[in-house]
Motif scaffolding. Structure first.
Motif, PDB file in Angstrom:
ATOM      1  N   PRO A 173       7.403 -48.249   5.066  1.00 37.76           N
ATOM      2  CA  PRO A 173       7.574 -46.868   5.527  1.00 37.76           C
ATOM      3  C   PRO A 173       6.236 -46.230   5.897  1.00 37.76           C
ATOM      4  O   PRO A 173       5.284 -46.279   5.113  1.00 37.76           O
ATOM      5  N   VAL A 174       6.176 -45.639   7.097  1.00 35.52           N
ATOM      6  CA  VAL A 174       4.977 -44.963   7.559  1.00 35.52           C
ATOM      7  C   VAL A 174       5.282 -43.554   8.066  1.00 35.52           C
ATOM      8  O   VAL A 174       4.374 -42.831   8.480  1.00 35.52           O
ATOM      9  N   GLY A 175       6.557 -43.153   8.059  1.00 29.35           N
ATOM     10  CA  GLY A 175       6.913 -41.826   8.539  1.00 29.35           C
ATOM     11  C   GLY A 175       8.346 -41.484   8.193  1.00 29.35           C
ATOM     12  O   GLY A 175       9.112 -42.343   7.722  1.00 29.35           O
ATOM     13  N   CYS A 176       8.687 -40.228   8.462  1.00 25.50           N
ATOM     14  CA  CYS A 176      10.036 -39.770   8.164  1.00 25.50           C
ATOM     15  C   CYS A 176      10.378 -38.562   9.019  1.00 25.50           C
ATOM     16  O   CYS A 176       9.496 -37.926   9.616  1.00 25.50           O
ATOM     17  N   ALA A 177      11.649 -38.258   9.076  1.00 26.18           N
ATOM     18  CA  ALA A 177      12.171 -37.057   9.722  1.00 26.18           C
ATOM     19  C   ALA A 177      13.592 -36.869   9.209  1.00 26.18           C
ATOM     20  O   ALA A 177      14.240 -37.837   8.787  1.00 26.18           O
TER      21      ALA A 177
END
Length: 161
Positions: A63-67
């Motif tokens: 995981p390197v990002g989210c939204a």
């Protein structure tokens, strides 16, 4: 290789929490007005259904990002917590996260999506405007001076696809 996947609970809970806490700590302002501890303790409950969803940006499985988006009412949702770790920025993956959120919001039946952008996030503001987001009355409380409140008619977004 990058991919955007929906967060599945409880499997992805720790990854989501890590990213959310990084986001909160990355800002120059105190975000305690958002009630983060309470929200973070109920992520699986709040985002496990079809009305509100969290997405993870992964690079080579990490995981390197989210939204996310969450339901405000039957026709409107709010985009939340768009964040990419510094080591993955500049890869134009913010657009992939936003695209996924917008597509899923349409699938979930929403007609409008709203958000707020802290003044320090100039690149994010530019990206949102490129999607057609325009100034909109606030849908949530954010007392930070200079915050932009934006909205997008999802019917307009669908026509762009």
């Amino acid at each position: 290789m990058f991919e955007v996947v929906r967060a599945v609970f409880p499997d992805d809970l720790q990854d989501v929490l890590d990213l959310y806490r990084e986001y909160v700590n990355s800002t120059s302002v105190d975000l305690s007005f958002q009630g983060n501890d309470q929200e973070f303790s109920r992520l699986a409950e709040k985002y496990g259904g079809d009305e509100s969803k969290i997405f993870l940006l992964k690079k080579d499985g990490e995981p390197v990002g989210c939204a996310a988006f969450r339901k405000l009412n039957d026709t409107t949702c709010e985009m939340k917590r768009v964040y990419i770790r510094p080591n993955a920025r500049g890869s134009h993956q913010g657009a992939n996260l936003i695209d996924r959120v917008l597509q899923e919001a349409v699938i979930s039946g929403y007609k409008k999506i709203c958000l707020d952008v802290l003044p320090e996030f100039k690149a994010a503001l530019k990206l949102y405007r490129s999607y057609g987001f325009v100034e909109h009355p606030p849908v949530t409380h954010n007392p930070v001076p200079g915050t932009h409140f934006l909205g997008l008619n999802l019917e307009d977004y669908k026509q762009r696809l």
